[in-house]
Design a protein around this motif. Structure first.
Motif, PDB file in Angstrom:
ATOM      1  N   ASN A 115       0.854  -1.187   0.000  1.00 38.61           N
ATOM      2  CA  ASN A 115       0.000   0.000   0.000  1.00 38.61           C
ATOM      3  C   ASN A 115       0.895   1.244   0.000  1.00 38.61           C
ATOM      4  O   ASN A 115       2.109   1.141   0.228  1.00 38.61           O
ATOM      5  CB  ASN A 115      -0.983  -0.008   1.181  1.00 38.61           C
ATOM      6  CG  ASN A 115      -0.294   0.000   2.539  1.00 38.61           C
ATOM      7  OD1 ASN A 115       0.750   0.622   2.727  1.00 38.61           O
ATOM      8  ND2 ASN A 115      -0.895  -0.695   3.505  1.00 38.61           N
ATOM      9  N   PRO A 116       0.332   2.415  -0.274  1.00 34.83           N
ATOM     10  CA  PRO A 116       1.182   3.616  -0.373  1.00 34.83           C
ATOM     11  C   PRO A 116       1.981   3.899   0.895  1.00 34.83           C
ATOM     12  O   PRO A 116       3.133   4.347   0.815  1.00 34.83           O
ATOM     13  CB  PRO A 116       0.166   4.727  -0.663  1.00 34.83           C
ATOM     14  CG  PRO A 116      -0.971   4.033  -1.332  1.00 34.83           C
ATOM     15  CD  PRO A 116      -1.060   2.697  -0.658  1.00 34.83           C
TER      16      PRO A 116
ATOM     17  N   PRO B  70       3.405  -0.585 -16.190  1.00 34.35           N
ATOM     18  CA  PRO B  70       2.820  -0.358 -17.516  1.00 34.35           C
ATOM     19  C   PRO B  70       3.809   0.166 -18.551  1.00 34.35           C
ATOM     20  O   PRO B  70       3.628  -0.044 -19.754  1.00 34.35           O
ATOM     21  CB  PRO B  70       1.716   0.665 -17.248  1.00 34.35           C
ATOM     22  CG  PRO B  70       1.431   0.550 -15.785  1.00 34.35           C
ATOM     23  CD  PRO B  70       2.720   0.174 -15.144  1.00 34.35           C
ATOM     24  N   ALA B  71       4.860   0.852 -18.088  1.00 30.54           N
ATOM     25  CA  ALA B  71       5.873   1.386 -19.011  1.00 30.54           C
ATOM     26  C   ALA B  71       7.229   1.315 -18.330  1.00 30.54           C
ATOM     27  O   ALA B  71       7.328   1.302 -17.100  1.00 30.54           O
ATOM     28  CB  ALA B  71       5.541   2.825 -19.399  1.00 30.54           C
ATOM     29  N   ASP B  72       8.280   1.253 -19.130  1.00 28.34           N
ATOM     30  CA  ASP B  72       9.624   1.248 -18.558  1.00 28.34           C
ATOM     31  C   ASP B  72       9.871   2.561 -17.816  1.00 28.34           C
ATOM     32  O   ASP B  72       9.454   3.639 -18.274  1.00 28.34           O
ATOM     33  CB  ASP B  72      10.673   1.085 -19.662  1.00 28.34           C
ATOM     34  CG  ASP B  72      10.663  -0.312 -20.251  1.00 28.34           C
ATOM     35  OD1 ASP B  72      10.210  -1.248 -19.561  1.00 28.34           O
ATOM     36  OD2 ASP B  72      11.106  -0.475 -21.404  1.00 28.34           O
ATOM     37  N   PRO B  73      10.548   2.528 -16.668  1.00 25.06           N
ATOM     38  CA  PRO B  73      10.819   3.749 -15.905  1.00 25.06           C
ATOM     39  C   PRO B  73      11.640   4.753 -16.720  1.00 25.06           C
ATOM     40  O   PRO B  73      12.527   4.365 -17.495  1.00 25.06           O
ATOM     41  CB  PRO B  73      11.605   3.242 -14.698  1.00 25.06           C
ATOM     42  CG  PRO B  73      11.315   1.783 -14.628  1.00 25.06           C
ATOM     43  CD  PRO B  73      11.082   1.326 -16.030  1.00 25.06           C
ATOM     44  N   ASP B  74      11.326   6.029 -16.530  1.00 23.78           N
ATOM     45  CA  ASP B  74      12.104   7.054 -17.240  1.00 23.78           C
ATOM     46  C   ASP B  74      13.465   7.288 -16.594  1.00 23.78           C
ATOM     47  O   ASP B  74      14.324   7.973 -17.159  1.00 23.78           O
ATOM     48  CB  ASP B  74      11.319   8.377 -17.313  1.00 23.78           C
ATOM     49  CG  ASP B  74      10.887   8.876 -15.930  1.00 23.78           C
ATOM     50  OD1 ASP B  74      11.333   8.292 -14.921  1.00 23.78           O
ATOM     51  OD2 ASP B  74      10.095   9.830 -15.868  1.00 23.78           O
ATOM     52  N   ASP B  75      13.671   6.737 -15.406  1.00 30.32           N
ATOM     53  CA  ASP B  75      14.947   6.863 -14.704  1.00 30.32           C
ATOM     54  C   ASP B  75      15.370   5.452 -14.265  1.00 30.32           C
ATOM     55  O   ASP B  75      15.093   5.032 -13.138  1.00 30.32           O
ATOM     56  CB  ASP B  75      14.783   7.793 -13.494  1.00 30.32           C
ATOM     57  CG  ASP B  75      16.119   8.117 -12.827  1.00 30.32           C
ATOM     58  OD1 ASP B  75      17.085   7.346 -13.029  1.00 30.32           O
ATOM     59  OD2 ASP B  75      16.191   9.102 -12.076  1.00 30.32           O
ATOM     60  N   PRO B  76      16.054   4.701 -15.141  1.00 26.19           N
ATOM     61  CA  PRO B  76      16.412   3.316 -14.813  1.00 26.19           C
ATOM     62  C   PRO B  76      17.258   3.196 -13.553  1.00 26.19           C
ATOM     63  O   PRO B  76      17.099   2.239 -12.779  1.00 26.19           O
ATOM     64  CB  PRO B  76      17.179   2.850 -16.053  1.00 26.19           C
ATOM     65  CG  PRO B  76      16.715   3.745 -17.152  1.00 26.19           C
ATOM     66  CD  PRO B  76      16.452   5.066 -16.509  1.00 26.19           C
ATOM     67  N   GLU B  77      18.163   4.164 -13.321  1.00 30.28           N
ATOM     68  CA  GLU B  77      19.020   4.085 -12.131  1.00 30.28           C
ATOM     69  C   GLU B  77      18.191   4.222 -10.856  1.00 30.28           C
ATOM     70  O   GLU B  77      18.391   3.493  -9.881  1.00 30.28           O
ATOM     71  CB  GLU B  77      20.082   5.185 -12.191  1.00 30.28           C
ATOM     72  CG  GLU B  77      21.084   5.117 -11.042  1.00 30.28           C
ATOM     73  CD  GLU B  77      22.169   6.169 -11.162  1.00 30.28           C
ATOM     74  OE1 GLU B  77      22.843   6.423 -10.142  1.00 30.28           O
ATOM     75  OE2 GLU B  77      22.331   6.734 -12.253  1.00 30.28           O
ATOM     76  N   ARG B  78      17.232   5.144 -10.885  1.00 27.93           N
ATOM     77  CA  ARG B  78      16.350   5.320  -9.729  1.00 27.93           C
ATOM     78  C   ARG B  78      15.509   4.059  -9.506  1.00 27.93           C
ATOM     79  O   ARG B  78      15.320   3.619  -8.370  1.00 27.93           O
ATOM     80  CB  ARG B  78      15.463   6.540  -9.954  1.00 27.93           C
ATOM     81  CG  ARG B  78      14.616   6.922  -8.748  1.00 27.93           C
ATOM     82  CD  ARG B  78      13.737   8.125  -9.078  1.00 27.93           C
ATOM     83  NE  ARG B  78      13.135   8.704  -7.892  1.00 27.93           N
ATOM     84  CZ  ARG B  78      12.258   9.712  -7.910  1.00 27.93           C
ATOM     85  NH1 ARG B  78      11.892  10.252  -9.084  1.00 27.93           N
ATOM     86  NH2 ARG B  78      11.741  10.194  -6.787  1.00 27.93           N
ATOM     87  N   TRP B  79      14.998   3.500 -10.590  1.00 31.24           N
ATOM     88  CA  TRP B  79      14.202   2.280 -10.480  1.00 31.24           C
ATOM     89  C   TRP B  79      15.027   1.139  -9.884  1.00 31.24           C
ATOM     90  O   TRP B  79      14.541   0.379  -9.045  1.00 31.24           O
ATOM     91  CB  TRP B  79      13.638   1.891 -11.838  1.00 31.24           C
ATOM     92  CG  TRP B  79      13.079   0.498 -11.938  1.00 31.24           C
ATOM     93  CD1 TRP B  79      13.425  -0.462 -12.815  1.00 31.24           C
ATOM     94  CD2 TRP B  79      12.057  -0.087 -11.115  1.00 31.24           C
ATOM     95  NE1 TRP B  79      12.704  -1.613 -12.617  1.00 31.24           N
ATOM     96  CE2 TRP B  79      11.853  -1.411 -11.573  1.00 31.24           C
ATOM     97  CE3 TRP B  79      11.309   0.372 -10.034  1.00 31.24           C
ATOM     98  CZ2 TRP B  79      10.931  -2.278 -10.996  1.00 31.24           C
ATOM     99  CZ3 TRP B  79      10.386  -0.490  -9.449  1.00 31.24           C
ATOM    100  CH2 TRP B  79      10.190  -1.795  -9.931  1.00 31.24           C
TER     101      TRP B  79
ATOM    102  N   ALA C 162       9.583  11.155  -1.439  1.00 29.81           N
ATOM    103  CA  ALA C 162       9.749  11.411  -2.877  1.00 29.81           C
ATOM    104  C   ALA C 162       9.774  10.106  -3.670  1.00 29.81           C
ATOM    105  O   ALA C 162       9.002   9.925  -4.624  1.00 29.81           O
ATOM    106  CB  ALA C 162      11.026  12.211  -3.120  1.00 29.81           C
ATOM    107  N   ASP C 163      10.633   9.206  -3.272  1.00 32.18           N
ATOM    108  CA  ASP C 163      10.711   7.931  -3.995  1.00 32.18           C
ATOM    109  C   ASP C 163       9.435   7.111  -3.811  1.00 32.18           C
ATOM    110  O   ASP C 163       9.012   6.379  -4.718  1.00 32.18           O
ATOM    111  CB  ASP C 163      11.919   7.122  -3.518  1.00 32.18           C
ATOM    112  CG  ASP C 163      13.221   7.567  -4.178  1.00 32.18           C
ATOM    113  OD1 ASP C 163      13.153   8.388  -5.126  1.00 32.18           O
ATOM    114  OD2 ASP C 163      14.293   7.089  -3.750  1.00 32.18           O
ATOM    115  N   GLY C 164       8.811   7.217  -2.630  1.00 31.77           N
ATOM    116  CA  GLY C 164       7.583   6.475  -2.388  1.00 31.77           C
ATOM    117  C   GLY C 164       6.463   6.936  -3.311  1.00 31.77           C
ATOM    118  O   GLY C 164       5.726   6.104  -3.869  1.00 31.77           O
ATOM    119  N   ALA C 165       6.322   8.242  -3.477  1.00 30.96           N
ATOM    120  CA  ALA C 165       5.291   8.763  -4.379  1.00 30.96           C
ATOM    121  C   ALA C 165       5.600   8.376  -5.826  1.00 30.96           C
ATOM    122  O   ALA C 165       4.700   8.017  -6.600  1.00 30.96           O
ATOM    123  CB  ALA C 165       5.191  10.281  -4.232  1.00 30.96           C
TER     124      ALA C 165
END
Length: 652
Positions: A328-329, A366-375, A339-342
């Motif tokens: 859950n959130p 649904p889509a690849d993350p726009d920031d792979p390092e953050r992901w 920040a990362d949680g949101a």
């Protein structure tokens, strides 16, 4: 009496402490029923089955219910994964008598094994129009005592129904038939959510493999689009474990959002092979990622100390389904910070209302993350926290056919992705099957902790293990694996053939059941018949022996009517038919050039069989084949007629 404590099945061991006086399936239990003149209550399930656990807790652990069962019935508990032959017979009876099936399956029968009542889950109290389990037991006891003639008459009708398979071989599958099958699948395709049909949606691995092969042979863009969209939808939805890799058993909704959380070995083996082939044919980066992650899941989560692969991970932990996997959130915020949680909540579809139960959400991507390092950082943090949760139980028995599917998938993925630990794992598992499961040409279906069970292998075990051994031959160049595959292939020809066409699912020298099962339909795993088609094609390619080719064609012919009428349940047969039309290609890589081996295995020709070895390899495919001026040479053949050898990936 605790008869189940020494069982190899974790499912049976789960019931060892029940107050029910359980027997394992076998002649002893049937003889006791005859001696006492009691009906048999057969309860069939498997270790990762959620509703099996529920019924066990509600009824089989209840002393009063158990006492009634012990007084009036001989009670037999069966693990459907250990005894698919028993399960197949009585599931067919259950479906005939009730119009539906599923597990736990409850079947009541005469001491001779003739069923006269069947159902699935029964609640402890009347609920939703369903009687309580104790009410059912009382009614059956009364009927056995007062209306025996009616029971025996009804049982004979069921016996006659089970004896009639309704199967008649229907001729070979032509190119027109395969095109028509693809068209029929297109009509059943979910244009909005991908996949086929409505909810629940199971991963259609074998159907997608057929469509991939069909698209390669014919250039059918519509077939390939169905594969592309379904592979992407499954990989991006909640059925795929976005943190740890690996697929759950099925999606309860049509959009692939909410899974039934148990993870089965056979699904992940078939899907590993499918995503590897999807990447090979299309270059899909998503396909490569999912294949690599699924392979890693298999090694990290399911590999056993003996080198085999465990059957399943349970759906439940801490008393709830999916607890290990959902979020859950607030949990994301506590783990990752605001920040990362949101960011992760938006990325993974975790909402305040929840997409699952109790305000929790499954994780989707649904889509690849726009920031792979953050992901990558977020994913590692979530995995660390998840690892502290109560892990789902693991069913660590080794099922021969499921391990064989895994060996074949790991063999291809290990070579194509240049990950030798995958091919090493394939060899270890294959060695375990040979050392523990096979003796004097006979194959045992299951083992646990390196100890074989008493459960005889069925047709799909023999066929899939034979194909797996050819796969291991393919990258090791060790002719012993062909010798071992031939042992199993020849036993199929000698002991499983039906004189009227096709194959029985049990050997002629196995335990004699009420009827001899014969099921040509692909379900969540290949049918024995379709598995034979693939195994015999592989053996024919390597040995050049017509008897194996003839057996492959016989298998496709046996399932031909089903493939034409309901292609969704004949995907593996249709895939074999595509291989027959394509040759299949027989490819000998003579030498030690890894790049050429990868290039050969990377050819998407339907059903191609690739073997790498040195000159003089004691395999008929390598007869009279040499290097080219000392360099590795690749020979591409069909029906053992070969083109000129080539020595570079470009020429290949």
């Amino acid at each position: 009496m605790n008869r189940l404590a020494a069982a190899t099945s974790p499912y049976l061991q789960q019931h060892a402490d029940n107050p029910v006086d359980w027997w394992e399936w076998g002649p002893e239990a049937l003889e006791v029923a005859r001696t006492l003149d009691r009906p048999i209550l057969l309860s069939v399930g498997y270790a990762a089955c959620h509703w099996c656990h529920v019924m066990a807790h509600e009824s089989f652990e209840d002393p009063a219910t158990a006492a009634f069962m012990n007084e009036h019935f001989v009670n037999i508990k069966v693990d459907r994964e250990e005894r698919p032959d028993v399960d197949a017979i009585y599931m067919r009876a259950t479906q005939a008598m009730t119009g539906q099936g599923g597990w736990p399956m409850t079947c009541v029968m005469t001491p001779d094994g003739v069923p006269f009542f069947a159902g699935t889950y029964f609640p402890p109290e009347p609920r939703g129009g369903h009687p309580a389990f104790t009410q059912v037991l009382q009614a059956l006891t009364d009927a056995w005592r007062e209306r025996r003639d009616e029971i025996e008459q009804a049982g004979e009708q069921v016996r006659e129904y089970l004896a009639d398979t309704g199967i008649a071989p229907g001729g070979s599958l032509t190119p027109d038939h395969l095109s028509a099958a693809a068209t029929t699948l297109g009509k059943d395709f979910d244009e909005e959510a991908a996949g086929f049909g409505a909810a629940p949606k199971f991963p259609p691995s074998m159907v997608l493999e057929f469509l991939l092969r069909h698209a390669e042979r014919t250039g059918d863009d519509t077939a390939l689009t169905m594969v592309d969209r379904t592979c992407e939808a499954m990989a991006r939805g909640g059925m795929y474990d976005q943190l740890g890799g690996g697929f759950a058993r099925y999606s309860v909704d049509r959009y692939w959002r909410v899974p039934h959380f148990e993870k089965m070995l056979y699904d992940n083996a078939l899907l590993l092979r499918l995503y590897t082939h999807w990447w090979r044919q299309t270059g899909s980066e998503l396909g490569e990622r999912i294949a690599r992650e699924t392979a890693r899941f298999l090694l990290d989560e399911l590999q056993t100390a003996e080198g085999g692969f465990a059957s399943a991970l349970d759906a439940d932990s801490d008393g709830h389904e999916g607890t290990y996997y959902v979020w859950n959130p607030n949990q994301l915020m506590r783990t990752l910070g605001a920040a990362d949680g949101a960011w992760a909540s938006g990325l993974l579809g975790v909402t305040a209302a929840g997409t699952f139960e109790r305000g929790f959400s499954t994780l989707q991507l649904p889509a690849d993350p726009d920031d792979p390092e953050r992901w990558g950082r977020v994913r590692r943090a979530l995995l660390d926290v998840r690892s502290e949760r109560t892990r789902p139980a693991r069913d660590d028995k080794i099922v021969a056919s499921w391990n064989a599917l895994t060996i074949t998938a790991l063999a291809e993925a290990g070579v194509l992705f240049e990950e030798p630990d995958l091919t090493d794992a394939a060899v270890r598992a294959a060695t375990l099957l040979w050392d523990v499961h096979i003796a004097d040409g006979r194959l045992v279906r299951t083992s646990r902790d390196g100890v074989a069970s008493r459960n005889a292998g069925v047709l799909d075990d023999y066929a899939l293990v034979a194909e797996a051994f050819v796969s291991v031959l393919g990258f090791t160049g060790d002719a012993v694996w062909l010798e071992r595959a031939v042992v199993l292939g020849d036993r199929i020809l000698e002991h499983f053939a039906d004189p009227e066409g096709g194959w029985f699912d049990t050997a002629d020298d196995a335990e004699q059941l009420l009827v001899r099962p014969k099921d040509i339909s692909d379900n969540v795993t290949p049918s024995g018949t379709s598995a034979v088609a693939h195994a015999m094609l592989a053996l024919a390619a390597v040995t050049g022996e017509d008897r194996y080719r003839d057996a492959a064609e016989l298998s496709v012919d046996a399932a031909g009517p089903l493939a034409r009428q309901v292609p969704r349940y004949a995907g593996w047969t249709l895939a074999a038919a595509e291989a027959l039309l394509a040759g299949p290609a027989e490819i000998a890589v003579v030498g030690d050039d890894d790049a050429l081996h990868r290039a050969a295995l990377g050819l998407p020709s339907p059903g191609a069989v690739v073997v790498r070895g040195e000159e003089g390899l004691r395999v008929p495919l390598f007869e009279d084949k040499t290097r080219l001026d000392g360099a590795t040479a690749v020979y591409i053949c069909r029906d053992h007629v070969c083109q000129r050898p080539v020595a570079s990936p470009e020429d290949l």
